[in-house]
Motif scaffolding. Structure first.
Motif, PDB file in Angstrom:
ATOM      1  N   UNK A  86       0.908  -1.289  -0.089  1.00 55.20           N
ATOM      2  CA  UNK A  86       0.122  -0.037  -0.184  1.00 55.20           C
ATOM      3  C   UNK A  86       0.838   1.246  -0.033  1.00 55.20           C
ATOM      4  N   UNK A  87       2.039   1.192   0.754  1.00 51.85           N
ATOM      5  CA  UNK A  87       3.073   2.333   0.938  1.00 51.85           C
ATOM      6  C   UNK A  87       3.571   2.614  -0.517  1.00 51.85           C
ATOM      7  N   UNK A  88       3.834   1.490  -1.319  1.00 47.93           N
ATOM      8  CA  UNK A  88       4.477   1.538  -2.572  1.00 47.93           C
ATOM      9  C   UNK A  88       3.380   2.189  -3.706  1.00 47.93           C
ATOM     10  N   UNK A  89       1.975   1.857  -3.458  1.00 50.42           N
ATOM     11  CA  UNK A  89       1.123   2.365  -4.421  1.00 50.42           C
ATOM     12  C   UNK A  89       0.852   3.905  -3.982  1.00 50.42           C
ATOM     13  N   UNK A  90       0.892   4.316  -3.001  1.00 47.19           N
ATOM     14  CA  UNK A  90       0.878   5.679  -2.542  1.00 47.19           C
ATOM     15  C   UNK A  90       2.079   6.466  -3.244  1.00 47.19           C
ATOM     16  N   UNK A  91       3.109   6.071  -2.959  1.00 47.16           N
ATOM     17  CA  UNK A  91       4.322   6.607  -3.448  1.00 47.16           C
ATOM     18  C   UNK A  91       4.310   6.658  -5.044  1.00 47.16           C
ATOM     19  N   UNK A  92       3.807   5.529  -5.688  1.00 44.24           N
ATOM     20  CA  UNK A  92       3.822   5.433  -7.113  1.00 44.24           C
ATOM     21  C   UNK A  92       2.677   6.436  -7.640  1.00 44.24           C
TER      22      UNK A  92
END
Length: 222
Positions: A86-92
């Protein structure tokens, strides 16, 4: 070929790709698919089609398959691993949209001037739709992770976990997307119709997503 057939082909393609990536790359494959599906969902949501007098935002299919990807990760690794995804998605999302938005302010050349103007218009006039898709998917994924894992602990049955989480979460997601995207823009009856058709398609695709979850269950981690 009509729009319904194309949506069915899109669903099949998404799930086959998801299974393929997980089989060959395991968790990294889930990350790759989820990030790609989210970006596609945000971009495709800017286009609307009509099926049986119902307006439908495209991008729904990759949007819904993201939940299947998360459920596979919960089945394999547990809810803690979804936090990193989820953190990766937000950053992306932040990085990708920032780049797209900055590009829209660059002065185009005389070559393909009409195409450049269309590109600028997409990101200047469709910010609300893009934002709606982002908020809906991130908030719904948080709720889905908690609910799916709770059902998994209670029954430890993939069908039950995916069935009830899909019914509840996709309803909330459909309402949230419809309200954020169209409140004060469309008539309330039209918004209700959009929510209804979105929820119906979400249910069908989400329940079909049970199949990839079962298939990946028997793919062993290396």
């Amino acid at each position: 070929m009509n729009s319904i057939s194309l949506l069915c082909i899109e669903t099949l393609l998404c799930f086959v790709t998801l299974i393929f990536l997980y089989k060959h790359y395991k968790v990294l494959g889930l990350y790759a698919y989820t990030i790609t599906a989210l970006i596609l969902s945000c971009l495709m949501s800017l286009k609307t089609i009509t099926i049986y007098d119902f307006d439908i935002n495209l991008g729904m299919i990759p949007f819904i398959t993201i939940f299947t990807s998360f459920n596979i990760l919960i089945q394999k690794k547990g809810p803690d691993d979804t936090k990193n995804l989820l953190l990766t998605l937000i950053t992306t999302l932040i990085v990708s949209y920032s780049i797209f938005y900055l590009i829209s302010f660059m002065k185009p050349s005389n070559i393909n001037l009409f195409t450049s103007a269309s590109y600028d218009n997409i990101f200047n006039s469709s910010l609300r739709m893009y934002f709606s898709n982002i908020v809906t998917v991130l908030y719904s994924l948080l709720l889905n992770t908690k609910l799916y894992y709770y059902l998994k602990k209670m029954k430890n049955n993939i069908l039950i976990s995916n069935l009830f989480s899909t019914i509840i979460i996709q309803f909330l997601a459909s309402v949230l997307f419809g309200l954020i995207s169209y409140i004060f823009i469309k008539e309330y009856l039209d918004i209700i119709k959009i929510i209804m058709i979105r929820y119906l398609i979400s249910l069908i695709v989400g329940l079909i997503g049970t199949i990839p979850i079962y298939i990946t269950k028997y793919i062993k981690e290396k």
